[in-house]
Design an enzyme around this catalytic site. Sequence first.
Site, PDB file in Angstrom:
ATOM      1  NE  ARG A   1       1.262  -5.749  -2.990  1.00 60.47           N
ATOM      2  CZ  ARG A   1       1.682  -6.928  -2.621  1.00 60.47           C
ATOM      3  NH1 ARG A   1       2.927  -7.292  -2.844  1.00 60.47           N
ATOM      4  NH2 ARG A   1       0.888  -7.782  -2.026  1.00 60.47           N
TER       5      ARG A   1
ATOM      6  CG  ASN B   1       2.166  -3.784   0.075  1.00 65.89           C
ATOM      7  OD1 ASN B   1       1.777  -2.813  -0.547  1.00 65.89           O
ATOM      8  ND2 ASN B   1       1.366  -4.793   0.373  1.00 65.89           N
TER       9      ASN B   1
END
Length: 91
Positions: free
Chosen positions: A18, A36
């Site tokens: 991320r 996520n």
Amino acid sequence: MTGRSIRIFGRVQGVFYRGWTLEQAQALGVKGWVRNRRDGSVEIEAWGDPAAIGALVEKCRLGPSQARVERITQDEIEGEAPEGFRAAPTI
């Protein structure tokens, strides 16, 4: 402005994916978010120039050094582009 929903599958959680995506998208001028998902994948909503989004997808095929990308899916989306690019909460 083009919008795409992108899902990345493989070993992509717990490897700074991320944060890495956030850096890549900002460098390319892409707007949107990354998060996520509980199924172990990473989801990206990306808005911008088609070439910039394509470049982001190509970078995502490699990911950060600890990631192991198995496959990527993409769908065109419609709507309004958000301001900037951010990391969103897991769903």
